[in-house]
Design a protein around this motif. Structure first.
Motif, PDB file in Angstrom:
ATOM      1  N   THR A  99       1.943  -5.666  71.142  1.00 47.99           N
ATOM      2  CA  THR A  99       1.020  -6.540  71.861  1.00 47.99           C
ATOM      3  C   THR A  99       0.467  -5.774  73.051  1.00 47.99           C
ATOM      4  OG1 THR A  99       2.338  -8.462  71.247  1.00 47.99           O
ATOM      5  CG2 THR A  99       0.818  -8.737  73.099  1.00 47.99           C
TER       6      THR A  99
ATOM      7  N   SER B  61      -2.891  -7.304  81.129  1.00 46.49           N
ATOM      8  CA  SER B  61      -3.809  -8.216  80.438  1.00 46.49           C
ATOM      9  C   SER B  61      -3.583  -9.624  80.978  1.00 46.49           C
ATOM     10  CB  SER B  61      -3.536  -8.207  78.939  1.00 46.49           C
ATOM     11  OG  SER B  61      -3.741  -6.918  78.417  1.00 46.49           O
ATOM     12  N   ASP B  62      -4.567 -10.497  80.772  1.00 48.69           N
ATOM     13  CA  ASP B  62      -4.513 -11.859  81.320  1.00 48.69           C
ATOM     14  C   ASP B  62      -3.323 -12.676  80.834  1.00 48.69           C
ATOM     15  OD1 ASP B  62      -6.810 -11.420  82.795  1.00 48.69           O
ATOM     16  OD2 ASP B  62      -8.124 -12.198  81.230  1.00 48.69           O
ATOM     17  N   ASP B  63      -2.913 -12.492  79.585  1.00 49.75           N
ATOM     18  CA  ASP B  63      -1.846 -13.310  79.020  1.00 49.75           C
ATOM     19  C   ASP B  63      -0.450 -12.702  79.169  1.00 49.75           C
ATOM     20  OD1 ASP B  63      -2.531 -11.261  77.331  1.00 49.75           O
ATOM     21  OD2 ASP B  63      -2.205 -12.408  75.501  1.00 49.75           O
ATOM     22  N   VAL B  64      -0.303 -11.665  79.997  1.00 48.05           N
ATOM     23  CA  VAL B  64       0.980 -10.975  80.180  1.00 48.05           C
ATOM     24  C   VAL B  64       1.627 -11.441  81.473  1.00 48.05           C
ATOM     25  CG1 VAL B  64       2.022  -8.725  80.615  1.00 48.05           C
ATOM     26  CG2 VAL B  64       0.287  -8.971  78.860  1.00 48.05           C
ATOM     27  N   HIS B  65       2.937 -11.710  81.418  1.00 48.71           N
ATOM     28  CA  HIS B  65       3.722 -12.062  82.604  1.00 48.71           C
ATOM     29  C   HIS B  65       4.425 -10.779  83.056  1.00 48.71           C
ATOM     30  CE1 HIS B  65       5.890 -14.518  85.380  1.00 48.71           C
ATOM     31  NE2 HIS B  65       7.040 -14.128  84.882  1.00 48.71           N
TER      32      HIS B  65
END
Length: 74
Positions: free
Chosen positions: A36, A58-62
């Motif tokens: 990912t 990336s925007d969806d990564v914590h």
């Protein structure tokens, strides 16, 4: 795909990675173990023999979940 290094910390929202491969270009896509996209390299700094990379996530990564994890470059 090859191992880029290990994420050592999160600083000001950017992942700091100790690089295993000295030949990583700015803008390179960084992936996690599940392939990912984690983010992209925005800076390479530190000593030439043991460089670090700043990775803009990336925007969806914590980001904190990646500390201590190996990351890869495509």
């Amino acid at each position: 795909m090859r191992r880029a290094g290990t994420v050592v910390e999160v600083a000001q929202g950017v992942l700091v990675c100790r690089m295993a491969d000295e030949d990583v270009d700015l803008g390179a896509m960084i992936l996690d173990d599940s392939l990912t996209e984690v983010g992209r390299v925005v800076d390479v700094f530190g000593p030439v023999t043991e460089p670090f990379a700043a990775i803009s996530p990336s925007d969806d990564v914590h980001p904190p979940r990646l500390v201590g994890e190996h990351v890869y470059v495509r």
